[in-house]
Scaffold this motif. Structure first.
Motif, mmCIF file in Angstrom:
data_model
loop_
_atom_site.group_PDB
_atom_site.id
_atom_site.type_symbol
_atom_site.label_atom_id
_atom_site.label_comp_id
_atom_site.label_asym_id
_atom_site.label_seq_id
_atom_site.Cartn_x
_atom_site.Cartn_y
_atom_site.Cartn_z
ATOM 1 N N VAL A 34 0.855 -1.183 0.000
ATOM 2 C CA VAL A 34 0.000 0.000 0.000
ATOM 3 C C VAL A 34 0.891 1.232 0.000
ATOM 4 O O VAL A 34 1.641 1.465 0.944
ATOM 5 N N VAL A 35 0.826 2.006 -1.077
ATOM 6 C CA VAL A 35 1.699 3.163 -1.242
ATOM 7 C C VAL A 35 0.839 4.385 -1.527
ATOM 8 O O VAL A 35 0.087 4.421 -2.507
ATOM 9 N N GLY A 45 3.267 16.258 -11.417
ATOM 10 C CA GLY A 45 3.275 15.003 -12.150
ATOM 11 C C GLY A 45 2.877 13.801 -11.320
ATOM 12 O O GLY A 45 3.050 12.659 -11.757
ATOM 13 N N ARG A 46 2.295 14.034 -10.137
ATOM 14 C CA ARG A 46 1.974 12.933 -9.231
ATOM 15 C C ARG A 46 0.950 11.968 -9.831
ATOM 16 O O ARG A 46 1.168 10.751 -9.850
ATOM 17 N N THR A 47 -0.157 12.492 -10.317
ATOM 18 C CA THR A 47 -1.219 11.626 -10.836
ATOM 19 C C THR A 47 -0.748 10.847 -12.058
ATOM 20 O O THR A 47 -1.004 9.643 -12.182
ATOM 21 N N THR A 48 -0.050 11.512 -12.960
ATOM 22 C CA THR A 48 0.471 10.832 -14.144
ATOM 23 C C THR A 48 1.418 9.707 -13.743
ATOM 24 O O THR A 48 1.387 8.611 -14.306
ATOM 25 N N LEU A 49 2.238 9.958 -12.742
ATOM 26 C CA LEU A 49 3.183 8.950 -12.267
ATOM 27 C C LEU A 49 2.445 7.755 -11.667
ATOM 28 O O LEU A 49 2.828 6.604 -11.897
ATOM 29 N N VAL A 50 1.377 8.016 -10.921
ATOM 30 C CA VAL A 50 0.583 6.925 -10.361
ATOM 31 C C VAL A 50 -0.016 6.075 -11.471
ATOM 32 O O VAL A 50 0.026 4.838 -11.441
ATOM 33 N N VAL A 51 -0.579 6.728 -12.483
ATOM 34 C CA VAL A 51 -1.208 6.006 -13.595
ATOM 35 C C VAL A 51 -0.181 5.187 -14.365
ATOM 36 O O VAL A 51 -0.411 4.004 -14.675
ATOM 37 N N GLN A 143 -8.760 -4.821 -0.775
ATOM 38 C CA GLN A 143 -7.416 -5.342 -1.032
ATOM 39 C C GLN A 143 -7.415 -6.803 -1.449
ATOM 40 O O GLN A 143 -6.364 -7.350 -1.771
ATOM 41 N N ARG A 144 -8.567 -7.444 -1.479
ATOM 42 C CA ARG A 144 -8.615 -8.846 -1.868
ATOM 43 C C ARG A 144 -8.281 -9.009 -3.354
ATOM 44 O O ARG A 144 -8.837 -8.332 -4.206
ATOM 45 N N GLY A 145 -7.384 -9.931 -3.631
ATOM 46 C CA GLY A 145 -7.009 -10.190 -5.011
ATOM 47 C C GLY A 145 -6.169 -9.101 -5.644
ATOM 48 O O GLY A 145 -6.027 -9.057 -6.862
ATOM 49 N N VAL A 146 -5.599 -8.203 -4.817
ATOM 50 C CA VAL A 146 -4.823 -7.069 -5.320
ATOM 51 C C VAL A 146 -3.388 -7.191 -4.840
ATOM 52 O O VAL A 146 -3.122 -7.566 -3.701
ATOM 53 N N ASP A 147 -2.433 -6.873 -5.719
ATOM 54 C CA ASP A 147 -1.018 -6.904 -5.355
ATOM 55 C C ASP A 147 -0.516 -5.551 -4.865
ATOM 56 O O ASP A 147 0.370 -5.477 -4.021
ATOM 57 N N PHE A 148 -1.071 -4.492 -5.429
ATOM 58 C CA PHE A 148 -0.660 -3.133 -5.058
ATOM 59 C C PHE A 148 -1.896 -2.253 -4.920
ATOM 60 O O PHE A 148 -2.802 -2.308 -5.746
ATOM 61 N N VAL A 149 -1.895 -1.444 -3.863
ATOM 62 C CA VAL A 149 -2.871 -0.363 -3.717
ATOM 63 C C VAL A 149 -2.082 0.937 -3.812
ATOM 64 O O VAL A 149 -1.185 1.194 -2.997
ATOM 65 N N LEU A 150 -2.386 1.748 -4.819
ATOM 66 C CA LEU A 150 -1.716 3.028 -5.018
ATOM 67 C C LEU A 150 -2.733 4.133 -4.753
ATOM 68 O O LEU A 150 -3.761 4.211 -5.429
ATOM 69 N N ILE A 151 -2.457 4.978 -3.779
ATOM 70 C CA ILE A 151 -3.372 6.055 -3.418
ATOM 71 C C ILE A 151 -2.869 7.360 -4.029
ATOM 72 O O ILE A 151 -1.742 7.794 -3.754
ATOM 73 N N ASP A 152 -3.684 7.963 -4.891
ATOM 74 C CA ASP A 152 -3.375 9.306 -5.388
ATOM 75 C C ASP A 152 -3.980 10.277 -4.384
ATOM 76 O O ASP A 152 -5.169 10.580 -4.417
ATOM 77 N N SER A 153 -3.149 10.763 -3.487
ATOM 78 C CA SER A 153 -3.620 11.442 -2.280
ATOM 79 C C SER A 153 -3.969 12.900 -2.538
ATOM 80 O O SER A 153 -3.256 13.609 -3.250
ATOM 81 N N SER A 154 -5.045 13.318 -1.913
ATOM 82 C CA SER A 154 -5.409 14.730 -1.954
ATOM 83 C C SER A 154 -4.802 15.428 -0.746
ATOM 84 O O SER A 154 -4.675 14.842 0.330
ATOM 85 N N VAL A 155 -4.412 16.678 -0.948
ATOM 86 C CA VAL A 155 -3.953 17.516 0.152
ATOM 87 C C VAL A 155 -4.975 18.624 0.311
ATOM 88 O O VAL A 155 -5.124 19.476 -0.560
ATOM 89 N N ARG A 156 -5.691 18.601 1.431
ATOM 90 C CA ARG A 156 -6.745 19.575 1.638
ATOM 91 C C ARG A 156 -6.162 20.852 2.224
ATOM 92 O O ARG A 156 -4.955 20.988 2.394
#
Length: 292
Positions: A34-35, A45-51, A143-156
């Protein structure tokens, strides 16, 4: 294939104290990496990098879930040409199942819209309380059946991060190779350290002129963080061209493996216990889902 049915879980106690602690335990138990990708300012470029990273991981045969907290028009959902119909918050309200909310973006890539959930989870009202109590079960389901969870985090406003981001095992701070972006990134790290006690971060440098420049920026940040915050920064990588570069190899090779807790014991990252002080008691349950 994951079973995305979502049942309600009652979580006794308040929400304010051990929130990230509980979330991290729930994201543990031999689960995915989980990242959370966070940045001190937008347009780095955060969102593009996540994608791009999710796509590359999928191409290598890994199943990826992107948790999309980004409310900007050019978020991960729009990158795949999709439209949001529902949000994680509706799952937490019992209005939808996780299967109705998760979007199939590409082979082995799913997206969970979570803009509203990121905004609402910390509100002090009846609906938010109900959502908080259902969050542990939802995190286990997603998270079931998933190898990676990538969170594109918001900063409020005031630099606040969502409970999902704060509880992720790994927080990767995405830093643009400009002085203002570096300043904002350091301020974000400082705020999390002071408010949450976290003592380790991954760092990604975007749009440097060379990889040597990226490493020099990181080395300077690491020195300052060590001297003034007593916090450890690890170099995850650099993205000279965010529209094509990705961090798939770095995530596979440089992150410690996800570990499994025994029973109800917390699953800790090395040296990160202090991070949980001051967070809510519901988190003591939530940690079993989001840590590792």
């Amino acid at each position: 294939m994951a079973d995305w049915a979502c049942a309600e879980a009652e979580v006794p106690g308040g929400w304010v104290g051990d929130q990230a602690a509980g979330l991290r335990r729930m994201f543990g138990s031999r689960g995915p990496q989980v990242v959370a990708f966070a940045s001190g300012r937008e347009a780095c470029g955060r969102t593009t990098l996540v994608v791009q990273t999710a796509t590359a991981l999928a191409a290598a045969g890994h199943t990826v879930l992107i948790v999309d907290e980004n409310q900007a028009p050019n978020n991960a959902i729009s990158y795949f040409g999709l439209k949001t119909r529902h949000d994680l918050y509706q799952v937490l309200q019992g209005e939808r199942s996780l299967g109705q909310v998760v979007l199939e973006a590409a082979p082995l890539v799913r997206i969970l819209p979570a803009v509203r959930a990121a905004k609402e989870l910390e509100q002090a009202n009846r609906n938010a309380t109900l959502a908080q109590r259902r969050l542990p079960t939802s995190l286990q389901e997603m998270q079931r059946g998933v190898d990676f969870v990538l969170i594109d985090s918001s900063v409020r406003q005031q630099g606040q991060l969502s409970p999902l981001t704060l509880a992720a095992r790994h927080v990767a701070v995405v830093v643009g190779a400009q002085s203002t972006a570096i300043t904002h990134a350091y301020a974000l790290i400082k705020r999390i350290v002071q408010e949450r006690g976290r003592d380790g971060f991954q760092v990604v440098i975007t749009r440097p002129r060379t990889r040597e420049e990226a490493r020099a920026i990181f080395d300077n940040m690491r020195r300052v963080a060590r001297e003034h915050l007593d916090v450890r920064l690890d170099y995850l990588g650099a993205s000279l061209v965010p529209v094509t570069d990705n961090l798939a190899s770095a995530l596979l090779q440089r992150l410690p493996p996800a570990i499994q807790g025994s029973g109800n014991d917390p699953v800790w990252s090395p040296g990160r216990q202090g991070e949980l002080e001051g967070l809510g008691s519901a988190g003591a349950r939530l940690e079993t889902a989001w840590g590792g």
